[in-house]
Design a protein around this motif. Structure first.
Motif, PDB file in Angstrom:
ATOM      1  N   LEU A 145      17.170   9.467  -2.669  1.00 21.91           N
ATOM      2  CA  LEU A 145      17.942   8.330  -2.167  1.00 21.91           C
ATOM      3  C   LEU A 145      19.386   8.437  -2.622  1.00 21.91           C
ATOM      4  CD1 LEU A 145      15.883   5.028  -2.622  1.00 21.91           C
ATOM      5  CD2 LEU A 145      16.369   6.258  -0.510  1.00 21.91           C
ATOM      6  N   ASN A 146      20.266   7.745  -1.915  1.00 26.52           N
ATOM      7  CA  ASN A 146      21.641   7.556  -2.379  1.00 26.52           C
ATOM      8  C   ASN A 146      22.091   6.163  -1.950  1.00 26.52           C
ATOM      9  OD1 ASN A 146      22.884   7.683   0.326  1.00 26.52           O
ATOM     10  ND2 ASN A 146      22.374   9.868   0.271  1.00 26.52           N
ATOM     11  N   PRO A 147      23.196   5.657  -2.483  1.00 27.93           N
ATOM     12  CA  PRO A 147      23.620   4.286  -2.160  1.00 27.93           C
ATOM     13  C   PRO A 147      23.820   4.047  -0.671  1.00 27.93           C
ATOM     14  CG  PRO A 147      24.800   5.076  -4.086  1.00 27.93           C
ATOM     15  CD  PRO A 147      24.044   6.251  -3.545  1.00 27.93           C
ATOM     16  N   ARG A 148      24.317   5.055   0.054  1.00 25.94           N
ATOM     17  CA  ARG A 148      24.575   4.858   1.474  1.00 25.94           C
ATOM     18  C   ARG A 148      23.281   4.609   2.241  1.00 25.94           C
ATOM     19  NH1 ARG A 148      27.986   8.906   5.526  1.00 25.94           N
ATOM     20  NH2 ARG A 148      27.850   7.572   7.370  1.00 25.94           N
ATOM     21  N   ILE A 149      22.229   5.366   1.919  1.00 26.41           N
ATOM     22  CA  ILE A 149      20.940   5.157   2.586  1.00 26.41           C
ATOM     23  C   ILE A 149      20.473   3.722   2.380  1.00 26.41           C
ATOM     24  CG2 ILE A 149      18.486   5.764   2.560  1.00 26.41           C
ATOM     25  CD1 ILE A 149      19.340   8.641   1.880  1.00 26.41           C
ATOM     26  N   ILE A 150      20.591   3.236   1.155  1.00 27.70           N
ATOM     27  CA  ILE A 150      20.153   1.866   0.852  1.00 27.70           C
ATOM     28  C   ILE A 150      20.994   0.859   1.631  1.00 27.70           C
ATOM     29  CG2 ILE A 150      19.930   0.140  -0.978  1.00 27.70           C
ATOM     30  CD1 ILE A 150      19.429   2.519  -2.912  1.00 27.70           C
ATOM     31  N   GLU A 151      22.294   1.053   1.671  1.00 29.31           N
ATOM     32  CA  GLU A 151      23.192   0.120   2.367  1.00 29.31           C
ATOM     33  C   GLU A 151      22.933   0.095   3.870  1.00 29.31           C
ATOM     34  OE1 GLU A 151      26.999   1.575   1.347  1.00 29.31           O
ATOM     35  OE2 GLU A 151      27.137   0.476  -0.553  1.00 29.31           O
ATOM     36  N   GLU A 152      22.621   1.251   4.460  1.00 31.44           N
ATOM     37  CA  GLU A 152      22.541   1.355   5.916  1.00 31.44           C
ATOM     38  C   GLU A 152      21.130   1.148   6.465  1.00 31.44           C
ATOM     39  OE1 GLU A 152      24.273   5.088   6.970  1.00 31.44           O
ATOM     40  OE2 GLU A 152      26.318   4.430   6.492  1.00 31.44           O
ATOM     41  N   SER A 153      20.120   1.036   5.618  1.00 31.35           N
ATOM     42  CA  SER A 153      18.748   0.892   6.100  1.00 31.35           C
ATOM     43  C   SER A 153      18.544  -0.495   6.701  1.00 31.35           C
ATOM     44  CB  SER A 153      17.753   1.112   4.954  1.00 31.35           C
ATOM     45  OG  SER A 153      17.806   2.450   4.508  1.00 31.35           O
ATOM     46  N   VAL A 154      18.141  -0.517   7.977  1.00 35.62           N
ATOM     47  CA  VAL A 154      18.010  -1.771   8.714  1.00 35.62           C
ATOM     48  C   VAL A 154      16.823  -1.655   9.664  1.00 35.62           C
ATOM     49  CG1 VAL A 154      19.637  -0.997  10.481  1.00 35.62           C
ATOM     50  CG2 VAL A 154      19.281  -3.443  10.145  1.00 35.62           C
ATOM     51  N   ASP A 155      16.112  -2.758   9.898  1.00 39.63           N
ATOM     52  CA  ASP A 155      14.970  -2.683  10.799  1.00 39.63           C
ATOM     53  C   ASP A 155      15.396  -2.987  12.235  1.00 39.63           C
ATOM     54  OD1 ASP A 155      15.108  -5.462  11.119  1.00 39.63           O
ATOM     55  OD2 ASP A 155      13.285  -5.884   9.980  1.00 39.63           O
ATOM     56  N   LEU A 156      14.436  -2.969  13.156  1.00 41.44           N
ATOM     57  CA  LEU A 156      14.750  -3.133  14.574  1.00 41.44           C
ATOM     58  C   LEU A 156      15.274  -4.523  14.919  1.00 41.44           C
ATOM     59  CD1 LEU A 156      11.731  -1.222  16.173  1.00 41.44           C
ATOM     60  CD2 LEU A 156      14.095  -0.421  15.912  1.00 41.44           C
ATOM     61  N   ASN A 157      15.056  -5.477  14.016  1.00 43.17           N
ATOM     62  CA  ASN A 157      15.558  -6.836  14.240  1.00 43.17           C
ATOM     63  C   ASN A 157      16.904  -7.081  13.557  1.00 43.17           C
ATOM     64  OD1 ASN A 157      13.276  -7.733  15.769  1.00 43.17           O
ATOM     65  ND2 ASN A 157      12.118  -7.829  13.842  1.00 43.17           N
ATOM     66  N   GLY A 158      17.486  -6.026  13.025  1.00 44.15           N
ATOM     67  CA  GLY A 158      18.783  -6.165  12.378  1.00 44.15           C
ATOM     68  C   GLY A 158      18.722  -6.649  10.945  1.00 44.15           C
ATOM     69  N   VAL A 159      17.533  -6.708  10.365  1.00 49.95           N
ATOM     70  CA  VAL A 159      17.381  -7.144   8.971  1.00 49.95           C
ATOM     71  C   VAL A 159      17.626  -5.947   8.057  1.00 49.95           C
ATOM     72  CG1 VAL A 159      15.824  -8.130   7.265  1.00 49.95           C
ATOM     73  CG2 VAL A 159      15.718  -8.906   9.648  1.00 49.95           C
ATOM     74  N   HIS A 160      18.483  -6.119   7.084  1.00 51.45           N
ATOM     75  CA  HIS A 160      18.823  -5.032   6.169  1.00 51.45           C
ATOM     76  C   HIS A 160      17.826  -4.962   5.016  1.00 51.45           C
ATOM     77  CE1 HIS A 160      22.821  -3.652   7.632  1.00 51.45           C
ATOM     78  NE2 HIS A 160      22.796  -4.835   8.233  1.00 51.45           N
ATOM     79  N   LEU A 161      17.498  -3.742   4.638  1.00 55.45           N
ATOM     80  CA  LEU A 161      16.612  -3.535   3.493  1.00 55.45           C
ATOM     81  C   LEU A 161      17.173  -4.222   2.256  1.00 55.45           C
ATOM     82  CD1 LEU A 161      14.295  -2.103   1.959  1.00 55.45           C
ATOM     83  CD2 LEU A 161      15.803  -0.119   1.754  1.00 55.45           C
ATOM     84  N   SER A 162      18.468  -4.129   2.047  1.00 59.44           N
ATOM     85  CA  SER A 162      19.074  -4.735   0.861  1.00 59.44           C
ATOM     86  C   SER A 162      18.852  -6.241   0.826  1.00 59.44           C
ATOM     87  CB  SER A 162      20.572  -4.414   0.811  1.00 59.44           C
ATOM     88  OG  SER A 162      21.230  -4.847   1.982  1.00 59.44           O
ATOM     89  N   GLU A 163      18.908  -6.892   2.006  1.00 61.07           N
ATOM     90  CA  GLU A 163      18.661  -8.333   2.064  1.00 61.07           C
ATOM     91  C   GLU A 163      17.226  -8.652   1.663  1.00 61.07           C
ATOM     92  OE1 GLU A 163      19.436  -9.595   6.018  1.00 61.07           O
ATOM     93  OE2 GLU A 163      21.508  -8.889   6.052  1.00 61.07           O
ATOM     94  N   VAL A 164      16.290  -7.875   2.161  1.00 61.40           N
ATOM     95  CA  VAL A 164      14.876  -8.123   1.864  1.00 61.40           C
ATOM     96  C   VAL A 164      14.607  -7.934   0.378  1.00 61.40           C
ATOM     97  CG1 VAL A 164      12.520  -7.300   2.268  1.00 61.40           C
ATOM     98  CG2 VAL A 164      14.101  -7.539   4.185  1.00 61.40           C
ATOM     99  N   LEU A 165      15.133  -6.863  -0.192  1.00 60.47           N
ATOM    100  CA  LEU A 165      14.904  -6.627  -1.614  1.00 60.47           C
ATOM    101  C   LEU A 165      15.516  -7.734  -2.464  1.00 60.47           C
ATOM    102  CD1 LEU A 165      15.437  -2.750  -1.807  1.00 60.47           C
ATOM    103  CD2 LEU A 165      13.279  -4.013  -1.785  1.00 60.47           C
ATOM    104  N   ARG A 166      16.704  -8.188  -2.093  1.00 57.26           N
ATOM    105  CA  ARG A 166      17.320  -9.286  -2.859  1.00 57.26           C
ATOM    106  C   ARG A 166      16.478 -10.555  -2.747  1.00 57.26           C
ATOM    107  NH1 ARG A 166      22.324  -7.020  -0.737  1.00 57.26           N
ATOM    108  NH2 ARG A 166      23.412  -5.958  -2.460  1.00 57.26           N
ATOM    109  N   SER A 167      15.890 -10.789  -1.562  1.00 57.57           N
ATOM    110  CA  SER A 167      15.043 -11.982  -1.402  1.00 57.57           C
ATOM    111  C   SER A 167      13.799 -11.909  -2.280  1.00 57.57           C
ATOM    112  CB  SER A 167      14.631 -12.143   0.064  1.00 57.57           C
ATOM    113  OG  SER A 167      13.639 -11.191   0.431  1.00 57.57           O
ATOM    114  N   LEU A 168      13.420 -10.684  -2.681  1.00 60.08           N
ATOM    115  CA  LEU A 168      12.280 -10.498  -3.592  1.00 60.08           C
ATOM    116  C   LEU A 168      12.712 -10.473  -5.049  1.00 60.08           C
ATOM    117  CD1 LEU A 168      10.383  -7.721  -1.576  1.00 60.08           C
ATOM    118  CD2 LEU A 168       9.851 -10.165  -1.667  1.00 60.08           C
TER     119      LEU A 168
END
Length: 414
Positions: A145-168
């Motif tokens: 992994l690298n920071p860019r992968i984490i920043e740019e990972s998004v699902d088909l509904n436009g939800v970002h991985l970073s948002e989901v992890l922060r919500s957890l």
């Protein structure tokens, strides 16, 4: 001496997990980090703790169960891994089977007081199936992994991985700390359904994987000119769809000339613009998924696809552009570990086949830091990623017993 898993316990655990995320249409919807997948995570941790296995979540939210002794706790671990997240409308086996078999193997050894030279771990990796791009947990585990992968990972509904992890309650960039050094991992084993028809058609009990396919994905755009379907003569059109059709017919030739037995090229997603029944398509966007177990062959397929599309674009007066959206490198399974699998398959009197994997797996990422091996069990009618996905119970039993006995050989009884 050969050991047997407690198959009734395995079936009970299998059936419990299969109900988590199951909906009215019969499919399982345990996509990474959704509400049902979080319930499944808690269920797995409860099972690990119930049987006295050390349990933790790492910084990428991989769930890890560990069986160690005072004598081996500082030695590198033999790891069994897979995932419990699913695609939408999934079956009960893909991924989950490997985790459940790993769980059962560790329970069996602990219950019988069998101590091995190396500690044992079972890991359920996060987001293998690709809600946020795929293999998030195993990439983190292997330091990919690298920071860019984490920043740019998004699902088909436009939800970002970073948002989901922060919500957890998790800092997304902590996932960069989940990497395990090579000195901590002795080897890695994974059991999986084949997801193809070969073992089922040939009536074989197990497959011993020799290589895991690499793949590249392109998003391609051919741009011509939209125009009236009735008034534009056929020889004056810049029809983007016809460019796609020409390329589709080129695929068998490309594989014949540049590929091999393990080569696959698929156009899986197409969008036409403007998308009107009485308009010549002025633009087509489509995907290319190409696979092989040889990096050299993959590179030849890339060159051949690019040349074919360029030639078609010139002939059809189209503009051709593409973006490579992903590239996963092929890996070979460890020969010594394959021999352990073959020897145990013979001891258990199993009908087996040495074969490549046409699908990508977490093992591919772990191969960056440890020798790997994989076991396949048949997929009935070759079906996977579907509620109709199934493997007969006796094949599941067989594959689990092969895993258990091979695990002992690799982890070694002192």
């Amino acid at each position: 001496m050969t050991l047997q898993i407690d198959f009734e316990r395995f079936k009970s655990n299998f059936n419990e997990l299969a109900m988590i995320g199951k909906k009215a249409d019969g499919g399982i919807y345990r996509m990474a980090f959704n509400a049902d997948e979080l319930v499944a995570r808690e269920w797995l941790e409860d099972q690990l703790q119930q049987y006295g296995l050390k349990t933790r979540r790492d910084e990428a939210l991989n769930i890890i169960g560990r069986y160690e002794t005072e004598a081996n706790k500082d030695l590198p671990a033999v790891v069994i891994g897979s995932h419990i997240d699913t695609v939408p409308n999934a079956g009960a086996l893909d991924g989950a089977l490997g985790v459940l078999v790993g769980l059962e193997c560790l329970i069996c050894l602990k219950e019988q007081g069998i101590e091995t030279k190396y500690p044992l771990e079972v890991i359920a990796f996060s987001d293998e199936e690709g809600r946020f791009g795929g293999m998030f947990g195993s990439r983190a585990f292997a330091g990919q992994l690298n920071p860019r992968i984490i920043e740019e990972s998004v699902d088909l509904n436009g939800v970002h991985l970073s948002e989901v992890l922060r919500s957890l309650g998790v800092d997304p960039f902590q996932a960069l700390s989940a990497s395990r050094p090579k000195k901590d991992i002795y080897s890695y084993l994974e059991l999986h359904i084949e997801q193809g028809p070969v073992l089922d058609v040939e009536n074989l009990s197990v497959g011993i994987v020799s290589d895991i396919t690499g793949l590249f994905k392109w998003q391609v755009q051919l741009v011509g000119a939209a125009n009236h379907a009735g008034t534009t003569p056929m020889d004056m059109r810049k029809d983007a769809f016809m460019g796609l059709a020409d390329f589709a017919h080129e695929i068998p030739r490309i594989i014949d000339e540049n590929g091999g037995e393990a080569s696959r090229i698929t156009i899986g997603n197409v969008a036409l613009y403007p998308g009107s029944a009485n308009t010549v398509p002025g633009q087509v966007d489509f995907s290319i998924d190409a696979r092989d177990v040889s990096l050299e062959v993959m590179n030849e397929l890339k060159d051949a696809c690019r040349k074919a599309l360029s030639a078609i674009a010139r002939r059809r007066q189209l503009r051709f552009e593409f973006v490579e959206t992903s590239m996963i490198y092929p890996v070979a399974c460890d020969e010594a570990m394959q021999k352990h699998l073959v020897n145990n398959a013979k001891k258990l009197a199993l009908n087996y086949k040495i074969m490549p994997s046409g699908a990508a797996h977490d093992a591919q990422m772990v191969a960056k830091i440890a020798p790997i091996a994989m076991i396949f069990v048949p997929s009935k009618n070759g079906v996977s990623h579907s509620p109709h996905e199934w493997t007969d119970w006796h094949h599941l039993h067989t594959g689990a017993n092969l895993m258990l006995n091979t695990l002992i050989d690799i982890a070694q009884i002192p």
